[in-house]
Scaffold this motif. Structure first.
Motif, PDB file in Angstrom:
ATOM      1  N   ARG A  90       0.823  -1.214   0.000  1.00 30.62           N
ATOM      2  CA  ARG A  90       0.000   0.000   0.000  1.00 30.62           C
ATOM      3  C   ARG A  90       0.860   1.268   0.000  1.00 30.62           C
ATOM      4  O   ARG A  90       0.342   2.367   0.161  1.00 30.62           O
ATOM      5  N   GLY A  91       2.165   1.103  -0.139  1.00 26.78           N
ATOM      6  CA  GLY A  91       3.058   2.264  -0.166  1.00 26.78           C
ATOM      7  C   GLY A  91       3.498   2.744   1.201  1.00 26.78           C
ATOM      8  O   GLY A  91       4.051   3.844   1.319  1.00 26.78           O
ATOM      9  N   ILE A  92       3.285   1.939   2.241  1.00 22.71           N
ATOM     10  CA  ILE A  92       3.659   2.313   3.604  1.00 22.71           C
ATOM     11  C   ILE A  92       4.802   1.419   4.059  1.00 22.71           C
ATOM     12  O   ILE A  92       4.666   0.191   4.111  1.00 22.71           O
ATOM     13  N   THR A  93       5.948   1.996   4.379  1.00 22.18           N
ATOM     14  CA  THR A  93       7.055   1.258   4.963  1.00 22.18           C
ATOM     15  C   THR A  93       7.089   1.590   6.446  1.00 22.18           C
ATOM     16  O   THR A  93       7.564   2.649   6.849  1.00 22.18           O
ATOM     17  N   PRO A  94       6.563   0.711   7.295  1.00 20.37           N
ATOM     18  CA  PRO A  94       6.367   1.061   8.698  1.00 20.37           C
ATOM     19  C   PRO A  94       7.631   0.913   9.534  1.00 20.37           C
ATOM     20  O   PRO A  94       8.601   0.260   9.132  1.00 20.37           O
ATOM     21  N   HIS A  95       7.577   1.526  10.700  1.00 20.80           N
ATOM     22  CA  HIS A  95       8.569   1.236  11.737  1.00 20.80           C
ATOM     23  C   HIS A  95       8.149  -0.075  12.390  1.00 20.80           C
ATOM     24  O   HIS A  95       6.997  -0.217  12.822  1.00 20.80           O
ATOM     25  N   VAL A  96       9.051  -1.053  12.443  1.00 22.25           N
ATOM     26  CA  VAL A  96       8.704  -2.390  12.912  1.00 22.25           C
ATOM     27  C   VAL A  96       9.437  -2.697  14.218  1.00 22.25           C
ATOM     28  O   VAL A  96      10.649  -2.530  14.307  1.00 22.25           O
ATOM     29  N   ILE A  97       8.672  -3.145  15.213  1.00 17.89           N
ATOM     30  CA  ILE A  97       9.231  -3.603  16.486  1.00 17.89           C
ATOM     31  C   ILE A  97       8.865  -5.081  16.605  1.00 17.89           C
ATOM     32  O   ILE A  97       7.766  -5.431  17.056  1.00 17.89           O
ATOM     33  N   PRO A  98       9.741  -5.973  16.186  1.00 18.01           N
ATOM     34  CA  PRO A  98       9.355  -7.387  16.112  1.00 18.01           C
ATOM     35  C   PRO A  98       9.435  -8.084  17.468  1.00 18.01           C
ATOM     36  O   PRO A  98      10.162  -7.672  18.367  1.00 18.01           O
ATOM     37  N   ALA A  99       8.684  -9.158  17.571  1.00 17.06           N
ATOM     38  CA  ALA A  99       8.833 -10.103  18.675  1.00 17.06           C
ATOM     39  C   ALA A  99       9.442 -11.382  18.107  1.00 17.06           C
ATOM     40  O   ALA A  99       9.817 -11.435  16.931  1.00 17.06           O
ATOM     41  N   VAL A 100       9.529 -12.411  18.925  1.00 16.22           N
ATOM     42  CA  VAL A 100      10.061 -13.677  18.443  1.00 16.22           C
ATOM     43  C   VAL A 100       9.089 -14.278  17.435  1.00 16.22           C
ATOM     44  O   VAL A 100       7.878 -14.296  17.666  1.00 16.22           O
ATOM     45  N   SER A 101       9.621 -14.743  16.316  1.00 12.88           N
ATOM     46  CA  SER A 101       8.771 -15.375  15.307  1.00 12.88           C
ATOM     47  C   SER A 101       7.988 -16.529  15.912  1.00 12.88           C
ATOM     48  O   SER A 101       8.521 -17.317  16.708  1.00 12.88           O
ATOM     49  N   SER A 102       6.724 -16.647  15.512  1.00 13.05           N
ATOM     50  CA  SER A 102       5.907 -17.753  16.015  1.00 13.05           C
ATOM     51  C   SER A 102       6.475 -19.102  15.583  1.00 13.05           C
ATOM     52  O   SER A 102       6.336 -20.098  16.304  1.00 13.05           O
ATOM     53  N   VAL A 103       7.124 -19.143  14.419  1.00 21.14           N
ATOM     54  CA  VAL A 103       7.731 -20.394  13.978  1.00 21.14           C
ATOM     55  C   VAL A 103       8.906 -20.762  14.880  1.00 21.14           C
ATOM     56  O   VAL A 103       9.047 -21.922  15.300  1.00 21.14           O
ATOM     57  N   ALA A 104       9.745 -19.787  15.210  1.00 23.30           N
ATOM     58  CA  ALA A 104      10.856 -20.044  16.137  1.00 23.30           C
ATOM     59  C   ALA A 104      10.324 -20.498  17.483  1.00 23.30           C
ATOM     60  O   ALA A 104      10.853 -21.432  18.111  1.00 23.30           O
ATOM     61  N   ASP A 105       9.270 -19.843  17.950  1.00 21.53           N
ATOM     62  CA  ASP A 105       8.662 -20.236  19.224  1.00 21.53           C
ATOM     63  C   ASP A 105       8.130 -21.664  19.168  1.00 21.53           C
ATOM     64  O   ASP A 105       8.296 -22.440  20.108  1.00 21.53           O
ATOM     65  N   ALA A 106       7.473 -22.011  18.060  1.00 20.00           N
ATOM     66  CA  ALA A 106       6.880 -23.346  17.946  1.00 20.00           C
ATOM     67  C   ALA A 106       7.951 -24.432  17.985  1.00 20.00           C
ATOM     68  O   ALA A 106       7.806 -25.442  18.699  1.00 20.00           O
ATOM     69  N   PHE A 107       9.028 -24.251  17.237  1.00 16.47           N
ATOM     70  CA  PHE A 107      10.101 -25.241  17.278  1.00 16.47           C
ATOM     71  C   PHE A 107      10.767 -25.287  18.652  1.00 16.47           C
ATOM     72  O   PHE A 107      11.169 -26.361  19.122  1.00 16.47           O
ATOM     73  N   ALA A 108      10.872 -24.140  19.301  1.00 14.52           N
ATOM     74  CA  ALA A 108      11.450 -24.123  20.638  1.00 14.52           C
ATOM     75  C   ALA A 108      10.610 -24.926  21.622  1.00 14.52           C
ATOM     76  O   ALA A 108      11.147 -25.595  22.517  1.00 14.52           O
ATOM     77  N   ARG A 109       9.300 -24.899  21.447  1.00 14.03           N
ATOM     78  CA  ARG A 109       8.416 -25.630  22.366  1.00 14.03           C
ATOM     79  C   ARG A 109       8.650 -27.130  22.314  1.00 14.03           C
ATOM     80  O   ARG A 109       8.401 -27.828  23.293  1.00 14.03           O
ATOM     81  N   ILE A 110       9.096 -27.645  21.163  1.00 13.00           N
ATOM     82  CA  ILE A 110       9.340 -29.087  21.080  1.00 13.00           C
ATOM     83  C   ILE A 110      10.840 -29.403  21.010  1.00 13.00           C
ATOM     84  O   ILE A 110      11.231 -30.545  20.722  1.00 13.00           O
ATOM     85  N   GLY A 111      11.679 -28.389  21.266  1.00 13.36           N
ATOM     86  CA  GLY A 111      13.114 -28.611  21.405  1.00 13.36           C
ATOM     87  C   GLY A 111      13.823 -29.005  20.130  1.00 13.36           C
ATOM     88  O   GLY A 111      14.746 -29.825  20.153  1.00 13.36           O
ATOM     89  N   LEU A 112      13.439 -28.387  19.017  1.00 16.03           N
ATOM     90  CA  LEU A 112      14.031 -28.739  17.732  1.00 16.03           C
ATOM     91  C   LEU A 112      14.748 -27.559  17.091  1.00 16.03           C
ATOM     92  O   LEU A 112      14.281 -26.419  17.167  1.00 16.03           O
ATOM     93  N   ASP A 113      15.880 -27.847  16.451  1.00 17.66           N
ATOM     94  CA  ASP A 113      16.495 -26.872  15.547  1.00 17.66           C
ATOM     95  C   ASP A 113      15.625 -26.756  14.299  1.00 17.66           C
ATOM     96  O   ASP A 113      14.900 -27.687  13.947  1.00 17.66           O
ATOM     97  N   TRP A 114      15.728 -25.612  13.611  1.00 12.46           N
ATOM     98  CA  TRP A 114      14.824 -25.458  12.455  1.00 12.46           C
ATOM     99  C   TRP A 114      15.453 -24.747  11.270  1.00 12.46           C
ATOM    100  O   TRP A 114      14.759 -24.325  10.354  1.00 12.46           O
ATOM    101  N   ASP A 115      16.787 -24.692  11.229  1.00  8.45           N
ATOM    102  CA  ASP A 115      17.399 -24.099  10.042  1.00  8.45           C
ATOM    103  C   ASP A 115      17.237 -24.987   8.813  1.00  8.45           C
ATOM    104  O   ASP A 115      17.389 -24.525   7.675  1.00  8.45           O
ATOM    105  N   ASP A 116      16.902 -26.271   9.031  1.00 13.97           N
ATOM    106  CA  ASP A 116      16.649 -27.166   7.904  1.00 13.97           C
ATOM    107  C   ASP A 116      15.160 -27.366   7.644  1.00 13.97           C
ATOM    108  O   ASP A 116      14.777 -28.238   6.859  1.00 13.97           O
TER     109      ASP A 116
END
Length: 399
Positions: A90-116
């Motif tokens: 839409r032509g808006i480049t916002p200021h972004v304050i990220p949190a931990v990715s939900s995917v990173a969180d999900a893999f962390a919950r089951i104790g797995l690496d996820w770079d693959d």
């Protein structure tokens, strides 16, 4: 060059305390957009207008037409399959304050690496594409849309995958379960799909899918086959080019034989269904898939009857050009691309007519290769191979 718009801030939410700068952005906001659970948890000032993010276009319109500072609350890292892309469109480049990715969180919950891990989204997208990619890859995370998780989980489990559901991340109702489960799945959630015998691989330099294989159109001796009944490498190279195998694409190999085409498509990351009537050949396909470390589905049965009930395909490969089989495959798979190999010249015209009659732009070529063979004294000769006709049909634009 993109310039950050300080009037629009996107804040990632993961259930933890807000990141530095988030509270200040909220304190001055005139408009705050977010899912109900995020709006309830955020310290929104009384003067700010609230808008529940239920319809994306409506929310984007509101942010675009704002009269003052706006904040968008989003799950996890909003720059990863999130709303930042939609705002930039839409032509808006916002200021972004990220949190931990939900995917990173999900893999962390089951104790797995996820770079693959392959990360795919079925949210607002075709879930069959996400399913095909996850079926073909040893480790995948699927961002699901409301109501799609149960079907995706069932298909993955049926294919022999171990499936985890990570539900309502960052909330008091958060739950991690191994599927299938007797209860329904809450939204939002992430599915994590693993091979049953998940192993720790070597360190990687490229995240997700490893990319194209380091070579294709492999020689005949790279596959176990019967009496040279195998698609020759010179032909297979063109067949692969026309089929266009890639992650997220489903391909039928009808009359798969030893499975050389099926296995090569799977090496590019496609989900392949190899249809073959001969039980001995089916075992060869499984062995060749294991030899090349790929995942595919072997479907034993005689076409065209065996094709009934298979999921739709993006592309179909058929060797031999049986008219009834090809017509049924096109009707049931509704593929964008069809590729056929033929030995008999009489079949060429009728096959091209069939493809054109089904709405395909038909084209083809005769391939006749001559291979170098050694002669005494260090010389070489050319040994001609049998000619093969390769026909293909395409619907719509090539992507």
């Amino acid at each position: 060059m993109n310039t950050v718009n300080p009037e629009v801030t996107v804040i990632g939410c993961d259930g933890r305390p807000l990141a530095p700068g988030a509270a200040a952005a909220l304190a001055t906001a005139q408009l705050v957009v977010g899912a109900p659970r995020h709006l309830r948890a955020a310290p929104i000032p009384p003067h700010a207008q609230h808008l529940e993010l239920r319809h994306l276009d409506e929310a984007l319109d509101a942010v675009s037409q704002r009269t003052g500072p706006a904040v968008v609350l989003a799950s996890g890292d909003p720059g990863f399959f999130g709303i930042v892309r939609a705002l930039r469109a839409r032509g808006i480049t916002p200021h972004v304050i990220p949190a931990v990715s939900s995917v990173a969180d999900a893999f962390a919950r089951i104790g797995l690496d996820w770079d693959d891990a392959l990360v795919v989204s079925a949210h607002g997208r075709d879930p069959n594409q996400a399913l095909a990619a996850a079926l073909a890859h040893p480790k995948a995370a699927i961002l699901t849309a409301p109501g799609t998780a149960a079907l995706l989980a069932r298909e993955l489990h049926t294919a022999g995958k171990q499936v985890y559901a990570v539900e309502l991340l960052g909330t008091p109702e958060e739950k991690v379960s191994i599927l299938p489960a007797d209860t329904g799945l809450a939204d939002p959630n992430i599915l994590i799909s693993l091979d049953q015998h998940d192993t720790v691989g070597p360190p990687r330099w490229l995240a997700g899918h490893p990319g194209a294989p380091d070579g294709w159109a492999l020689p005949e001796d790279a596959f176990e086959h019967r009496d040279s009944m195998i698609t020759k490498p010179e032909v297979r190279a063109l067949v692969l080019a026309r089929l266009g195998p890639a992650p997220g694409r489903t391909i039928w190999d009808v009359g798969a034989g030893s499975g050389s085409v099926a296995v090569e498509c799977a090496r590019f990351g496609a989900w392949v269904i190899a249809v073959e009537s001969d039980p001995a050949q089916c075992e060869k396909i499984r062995g060749n898939a294991e030899r090349h470390h790929v995942r595919l589905r072997v479907h034993q049965g005689r076409a065209p009857e065996a094709l009934i009930g298979l999921p739709p395909a993006d592309a179909v490969f058929a060797g031999g050009g049986d008219h009834a089989v090809l017509a049924t495959a096109i009707r049931l798979a509704s593929p964008r691309t069809v590729v056929v190999t033929l030995a008999a010249v009489q079949r060429v015209g009728e096959t091209a007519t069939l493809l054109a009659g089904q709405g395909y732009r038909a084209d083809g070529v005769q391939l006749q290769a001559s291979r170098l063979k050694p002669l005494p004294g260090g010389n070489h000769r050319l040994a001609a191979q049998n000619p093969v006709f390769v026909l293909w049909g395409q619907r719509g634009e090539v992507r």
